[in-house]
Design a protein around this motif. Structure first.
Motif, PDB file in Angstrom:
ATOM      1  N   ASP A 134       0.833  -1.186   0.000  1.00 51.09           N
ATOM      2  CA  ASP A 134       0.000   0.000   0.000  1.00 51.09           C
ATOM      3  C   ASP A 134       0.878   1.251   0.000  1.00 51.09           C
ATOM      4  OD1 ASP A 134      -1.631   2.142   0.623  1.00 51.09           O
ATOM      5  OD2 ASP A 134      -2.968   0.924   1.862  1.00 51.09           O
ATOM      6  N   PRO A 135       0.848   2.008  -1.104  1.00 48.07           N
ATOM      7  CA  PRO A 135       1.750   3.161  -1.206  1.00 48.07           C
ATOM      8  C   PRO A 135       1.471   4.230  -0.143  1.00 48.07           C
ATOM      9  CG  PRO A 135       0.202   3.096  -3.056  1.00 48.07           C
ATOM     10  CD  PRO A 135       0.021   1.827  -2.295  1.00 48.07           C
ATOM     11  N   LYS A 136       0.281   4.200   0.465  1.00 46.11           N
ATOM     12  CA  LYS A 136      -0.025   5.208   1.484  1.00 46.11           C
ATOM     13  C   LYS A 136       0.564   4.835   2.843  1.00 46.11           C
ATOM     14  CE  LYS A 136      -4.601   5.501   0.997  1.00 46.11           C
ATOM     15  NZ  LYS A 136      -4.837   4.569  -0.112  1.00 46.11           N
ATOM     16  N   LEU A 137       0.988   3.595   2.963  1.00 48.41           N
ATOM     17  CA  LEU A 137       1.541   3.153   4.248  1.00 48.41           C
ATOM     18  C   LEU A 137       3.066   3.098   4.195  1.00 48.41           C
ATOM     19  CD1 LEU A 137      -0.963   0.296   5.173  1.00 48.41           C
ATOM     20  CD2 LEU A 137      -0.960   2.659   5.971  1.00 48.41           C
ATOM     21  N   LEU A 138       3.639   3.083   5.396  1.00 51.52           N
ATOM     22  CA  LEU A 138       5.103   3.029   5.491  1.00 51.52           C
ATOM     23  C   LEU A 138       5.597   1.632   5.183  1.00 51.52           C
ATOM     24  CD1 LEU A 138       5.146   4.765   8.946  1.00 51.52           C
ATOM     25  CD2 LEU A 138       6.197   5.740   6.895  1.00 51.52           C
ATOM     26  N   GLN A 139       6.900   1.524   5.065  1.00 49.90           N
ATOM     27  CA  GLN A 139       7.515   0.207   4.923  1.00 49.90           C
ATOM     28  C   GLN A 139       7.495  -0.496   6.289  1.00 49.90           C
ATOM     29  OE1 GLN A 139       9.118  -1.549   2.264  1.00 49.90           O
ATOM     30  NE2 GLN A 139       9.051  -3.117   3.860  1.00 49.90           N
ATOM     31  N   MET A 140       6.962  -1.709   6.327  1.00 52.56           N
ATOM     32  CA  MET A 140       7.011  -2.455   7.593  1.00 52.56           C
ATOM     33  C   MET A 140       8.436  -2.994   7.826  1.00 52.56           C
ATOM     34  SD  MET A 140       4.895  -5.817   8.767  1.00 52.56           S
ATOM     35  CE  MET A 140       5.852  -7.133   9.540  1.00 52.56           C
TER      36      MET A 140
END
Ligand code: HEC
Length: 297
Positions: free
Chosen positions: A79-85
């Motif tokens: 998801d481009p809106k979320l950060l890298q886990m």
């Protein structure tokens, strides 16, 4: 060899209550491990830093356990809106499987709530001391964890290099945009600088087996060099401003030395052996279990 899959409660049932063949209670393991490693970013029915457990349960039902573990150890970018886990490769597969089961249980019967904004409703969970958290720490590999003890002492333990790195005073861990980060405002009061701690390390690559938490929250790391397994438990010292590292080796050795060079000026003492010039030398009877106490200068 001891299998290190486990978290808190289990230690107590396995060792203290001398139950030898008791199965680790998966549910407790899953819950503790979720709280320590995932809860900061994954809530049951809210999508905050990461997707909710409801969403995760949809993508990873019980039969997708292997895929779940795969993701947790080497997360992709969806998801481009979320950060890298951050990768959770410091956790053994069995622990991740237990977390998976726990997450599925938590998600059951819930539907996702709409959060007003992705970040502003979010508060870092209040944690009891001591705690262990996967964190981004300076001068350590990305697979390091922060151990936050009572009495304002925190430590960096690197699960990739299988070694203690440094201890600092004052700063706690902080969550910033979903990442637990540590800014060291002061120089660590203790930092190991020898290329290797153990005289038997040689060219062997250490192998990390995991860590577990004792009932009082203090962590114990397990790793090995060749056929020597080492357990290292860390707790507050009796004196204010000190901490203790309890070492247990899987087998006794004729002789053993630890290179305790530091680029700091902490006081180091050992309950066994001879400590000279930053080298602790232990012989026969003393090599199986011993402690180091490190105090703020
Ligand atoms: C620092 C925040 C953070 C922590 C801690 C964290 N995650 Fe995540 N996780 C994320 C973010 C952000 C995403 C979404 C990434 C994306 O979609 O690109 C995510 C996504 C996921 C997904 C969904 C993957 C998919 O295919 O949709 C799973 C499963 C997951 N995390 C499991 C875990 C587990 C298990 C832990 C604990 C062991 C954990 N996460 C800890 C931030 C975190």
């Amino acid at each position: 060899m001891i299998r290190y899959l486990s978290f808190p409660v289990i230690f107590v049932t396995q060792f203290a209550a001398h139950a030898s063949a008791q199965e680790p209670p998966d549910e407790a393991l899953g819950k503790e491990a979720y709280q320590a490693n995932c809860m900061a970013c994954h809530q049951a029915d809210l999508r905050l830093v990461g997707p909710s457990l409801v969403a995760i349960a949809e993508t990873y039902p019980l039969e997708k356990e292997a895929e779940f573990i795969q993701w947790a150890k080497a997360p992709g970018k969806k998801d481009p809106k979320l950060l890298q886990m951050p990768p959770m490769s410091h956790l053994p597969d069995e622990t991740l499987a237990a977390i998976h089961k726990f997450m599925l249980g938590e998600a059951k019967g819930k539907t996702e709530q709409k959060a007003g904004s992705q970040y502003d409703t979010y508060k870092e969970p209040v944690r009891e001391l001591p705690y262990v958290v996967r964190a981004f720490l300076p001068d350590a590999s990305p697979a390091s964890v922060a151990v936050v003890l009572k009495d304002g002492i925190s430590l960096c333990w690197d699960t990739e290099a299988c070694r203690f790195r440094y201890a600092w005073a004052g700063d706690k861990t902080r969550l910033r945009q979903g990442h637990t980060v540590v800014n060291l405002r002061q120089k660590p009061f203790y930092r190991e600088s020898a290329p290797a701690l153990w005289s038997f390390a040689g060219d062997d690559e250490p192998q990390f087996h995991g860590y577990r938490l004792h009932e009082d929250g203090t962590p114990e790391f397990a790793y090995s060099f060749g056929d020597i397994e080492i357990r290292e438990r860390i707790s507050n010292g009796a004196e204010a401003g000190s901490f203790v590292r309890h070492f247990t080796l899987s087998k006794p050795l004729e002789k053993l030395s630890l290179n305790l060079e530091q680029d700091s000026s902490a006081r180091v003492s050992a309950d066994k052996g001879e400590l000279n010039n930053h080298t602790l030398t232990l012989t026969a009877g003393d090599t199986k279990s011993f402690t180091l106490t490190i105090s703020k200068p």
